[in-house]
Design a protein around this motif. Structure first.
Motif, mmCIF file in Angstrom:
data_model
loop_
_atom_site.group_PDB
_atom_site.id
_atom_site.type_symbol
_atom_site.label_atom_id
_atom_site.label_comp_id
_atom_site.label_asym_id
_atom_site.label_seq_id
_atom_site.Cartn_x
_atom_site.Cartn_y
_atom_site.Cartn_z
ATOM 1 N N ASN A 82 0.805 -1.222 0.000
ATOM 2 C CA ASN A 82 0.000 0.000 0.000
ATOM 3 C C ASN A 82 0.832 1.264 0.000
ATOM 4 O O ASN A 82 0.285 2.359 -0.024
ATOM 5 N N SER A 83 2.166 1.125 0.060
ATOM 6 C CA SER A 83 2.963 2.336 -0.041
ATOM 7 C C SER A 83 2.963 2.821 -1.491
ATOM 8 O O SER A 83 3.669 3.750 -1.842
ATOM 9 N N ARG A 84 2.150 2.179 -2.337
ATOM 10 C CA ARG A 84 1.829 2.788 -3.615
ATOM 11 C C ARG A 84 1.160 4.144 -3.366
ATOM 12 O O ARG A 84 1.118 4.990 -4.207
ATOM 13 N N TRP A 85 0.596 4.286 -2.176
ATOM 14 C CA TRP A 85 -0.077 5.549 -1.832
ATOM 15 C C TRP A 85 0.505 6.102 -0.532
ATOM 16 O O TRP A 85 -0.205 6.250 0.452
ATOM 17 N N PRO A 86 1.810 6.435 -0.551
ATOM 18 C CA PRO A 86 2.431 6.847 0.711
ATOM 19 C C PRO A 86 1.866 8.158 1.236
ATOM 20 O O PRO A 86 1.992 8.467 2.407
ATOM 21 N N ASN A 87 1.255 8.940 0.335
ATOM 22 C CA ASN A 87 0.749 10.232 0.813
ATOM 23 C C ASN A 87 -0.727 10.181 1.179
ATOM 24 O O ASN A 87 -1.378 11.203 1.247
ATOM 25 N N LEU A 88 -1.227 8.977 1.415
ATOM 26 C CA LEU A 88 -2.610 8.873 1.867
ATOM 27 C C LEU A 88 -2.788 9.513 3.249
ATOM 28 O O LEU A 88 -3.843 10.036 3.563
ATOM 29 N N GLY A 89 -1.747 9.424 4.069
ATOM 30 C CA GLY A 89 -1.820 10.033 5.404
ATOM 31 C C GLY A 89 -2.832 9.352 6.294
ATOM 32 O O GLY A 89 -2.982 8.126 6.266
ATOM 33 N N LEU A 90 -3.511 10.153 7.082
ATOM 34 C CA LEU A 90 -4.487 9.642 8.057
ATOM 35 C C LEU A 90 -5.820 9.376 7.375
ATOM 36 O O LEU A 90 -6.304 10.214 6.623
ATOM 37 N N SER A 91 -6.435 8.263 7.719
ATOM 38 C CA SER A 91 -7.781 7.993 7.194
ATOM 39 C C SER A 91 -8.816 8.593 8.156
ATOM 40 O O SER A 91 -8.480 9.010 9.275
ATOM 41 N N GLY A 92 -10.067 8.588 7.737
ATOM 42 C CA GLY A 92 -11.145 9.029 8.636
ATOM 43 C C GLY A 92 -11.168 8.157 9.878
ATOM 44 O O GLY A 92 -11.305 8.655 11.012
ATOM 45 N N PHE A 93 -10.986 6.842 9.680
ATOM 46 C CA PHE A 93 -10.949 5.928 10.830
ATOM 47 C C PHE A 93 -9.756 6.257 11.729
ATOM 48 O O PHE A 93 -9.863 6.251 12.958
ATOM 49 N N GLY A 94 -8.613 6.587 11.105
ATOM 50 C CA GLY A 94 -7.425 6.959 11.878
ATOM 51 C C GLY A 94 -7.692 8.171 12.769
ATOM 52 O O GLY A 94 -7.248 8.221 13.914
ATOM 53 N N ARG A 95 -8.428 9.125 12.244
ATOM 54 C CA ARG A 95 -8.780 10.312 13.043
ATOM 55 C C ARG A 95 -9.655 9.920 14.229
ATOM 56 O O ARG A 95 -9.478 10.413 15.347
ATOM 57 N N GLU A 96 -10.590 9.021 13.977
ATOM 58 C CA GLU A 96 -11.451 8.542 15.085
ATOM 59 C C GLU A 96 -10.609 7.839 16.152
ATOM 60 O O GLU A 96 -10.832 8.017 17.354
ATOM 61 N N VAL A 97 -9.654 7.019 15.686
ATOM 62 C CA VAL A 97 -8.800 6.271 16.629
ATOM 63 C C VAL A 97 -8.031 7.248 17.524
ATOM 64 O O VAL A 97 -7.989 7.088 18.747
ATOM 65 N N ILE A 98 -7.451 8.277 16.910
ATOM 66 C CA ILE A 98 -6.654 9.232 17.690
ATOM 67 C C ILE A 98 -7.539 9.988 18.699
ATOM 68 O O ILE A 98 -7.181 10.120 19.872
#
Ligand SMILES: [Zn+2]
Length: 408
Positions: free
Chosen positions: A222-238
């Motif tokens: 998935n580092s085909r998309w290294p600039n994806l950054g944080l997902s919506g789920f990632g924001r919820e997790v944080i």
């Protein structure tokens, strides 16, 4: 994020070939366990508070379906591939103050990829925590004790090292948000059981935050998309971790993800086992501006004791042949300069975590070897004790809010 079986097999095959090619498995010279150098430390000085140790990884791997089916493979990996390690008795004898024991299950992260997220991952994480607690209540009882919250930790750290009751304090931490199994719900139970810190991403992007490649032989499809950054789920997790008082650890995140986490975080961040991009050209390593922002926000950067990730060795194999604690000192010196002081710098050794070992240290209890070099470098005992222990202790006491204490 769904992986096709073909993508999964291709990545696995690449990783296996790279792993062998770089001599991680075939080169076994120098990895036999050396006896510990230091006798029991019976002074009250601080010795080490380590942000990232895979204290139970060998025991856990032995209990996985693969380890049970092929015990010889587990034994081989433990002895010849996992070249750094720790023993509770030796850590206690060396006077080590605190170990953040990180839970990581390779099966939930890597081998579950075709079915991500693995719904069984949270249950496996709780089993890993049970296993550590059984160890500390059983064979390791005389050497180390679990701290379930800040109050426990303070109590343990106040015991004099000359007192027979002295124990190394141990704290639960987790590596890789895959442990959540794709849901924020397990966070509540992890918090109440005293998980102090979770590294939200690891080798592979798991729809939380994009993962930086750590090792060339371990590429993330998935580092085909290294600039994806944080997902919506990632924001919820944080947000949920902050609400529950679990420290957010951003090691392994891509620079895009780190920038986004820094923007949204309302609490100080940890890099439990990091390094500097200026001194080591790895996607895993942190850019100067991010290090400065983490420190300015009251965060902590634990320096990994892995020469490959600390410097620009051509290959992991040459780092294994030539890397030493000098690489660690060099990065610490740079970070102290960059942050205009040493208070936000600590150690996150990653020992027992299948890292490249420095040629001069392979057991955690040999930490005084690093202490000697740091004392030569900084010339001040107080500064060295802060870097080795006090900074991490102060950071945890201030920012770890999860865990239920007995009188609540
Ligand atoms: Zn790691």
């Amino acid at each position: 994020m769904i992986w096709s079986r073909r993508e999964f097999l291709n990545t696995s095959a690449r990783a296996a070939v790279g792993f062998l090619g770089l001599g991680q498995i075939v080169s076994t010279a120098g990895c036999f366990i050396r006896p510990d150098k230091f006798p029991p430390a019976r002074s009250n000085r601080r010795v080490l508070a380590d942000l990232h140790v895979h204290a139970m990884i060998n025991d856990w791997n032995r209990r996985t379906p693969l380890g049970i089916r092929y015990p010889a493979v587990a034994r081989f990996a433990e002895k010849f591939v996992n070249k750094t390690g720790m023993e509770w008795a030796d850590c206690h004898a060396a006077g080590i103050d605190l170990i953040c024991a990180t839970h990581f299950n390779v099966f939930d992260e890597w081998l579950s990829m075709p079915t991500d997220p693995n719904p069984e991952a949270p249950a496996n994480t709780f089993r890993m925590m049970d296993q550590l607690e059984e160890e500390l209540a059983g064979p390791a009882r005389a050497f180390a004790t679990l701290a379930r919250n800040g109050k426990d930790l303070e109590g343990l750290l106040n015991v004099s090292k000359t007192d027979p009751d002295f124990r190394t304090a141990v704290v639960h931490t987790v590596e890789g948000g895959h442990a959540l199994g794709g849901s924020i719900e397990p966070l509540e139970q992890l918090a109440s059981r005293g998980v102090a810190m979770i590294d939200i991403t690891h080798f592979f992007s798991k729809d939380i935050a994009s993962s930086a490649n750590s090792y060339p032989y371990f590429p993330d499809g998935n580092s085909r998309w290294p600039n994806l950054g944080l997902s919506g789920f990632g924001r919820e997790v944080i947000s949920e971790m902050e609400r529950l008082g679990i420290i957010v650890d951003i090691t392994h995140a891509t620079s895009t993800a780190v920038a986004q986490i820094l923007k949204m975080a309302t609490r100080p961040l940890a890099v439990s086992h990091g390094t500097s991009r200026t001194l080591s050209e790895h996607p895993y390593a942190l850019f100067d501006e991010h290090i400065e922002q983490i420190a300015a926000g009251g965060g902590i950067i634990g320096v990994i004791i892995d020469p490959y990730l600390l410097s620009n060795y051509a290959t992991a194999h040459s780092a294994e042949k030539r890397g030493s604690l000098r690489d660690v000192v060099r990065v610490i010196r740079y970070l102290v300069k960059l942050c205009n002081g040493h208070k936000h710098i600590g150690i996150g050794s990653d020992f027992a975590g299948y890292i490249v070992a420095p040629t001069d240290m392979n057991r955690l209890s040999q930490i005084d070897l690093l202490r000697e070099l740091l004392e030569d470098e900084f010339g001040e005992v107080g500064v060295v004790e802060d870097i080795l222990a006090n900074n991490v202790i102060n950071f945890l006491m201030k920012n770890w809010k999860s865990g239920i204490s007995d009188d609540e």
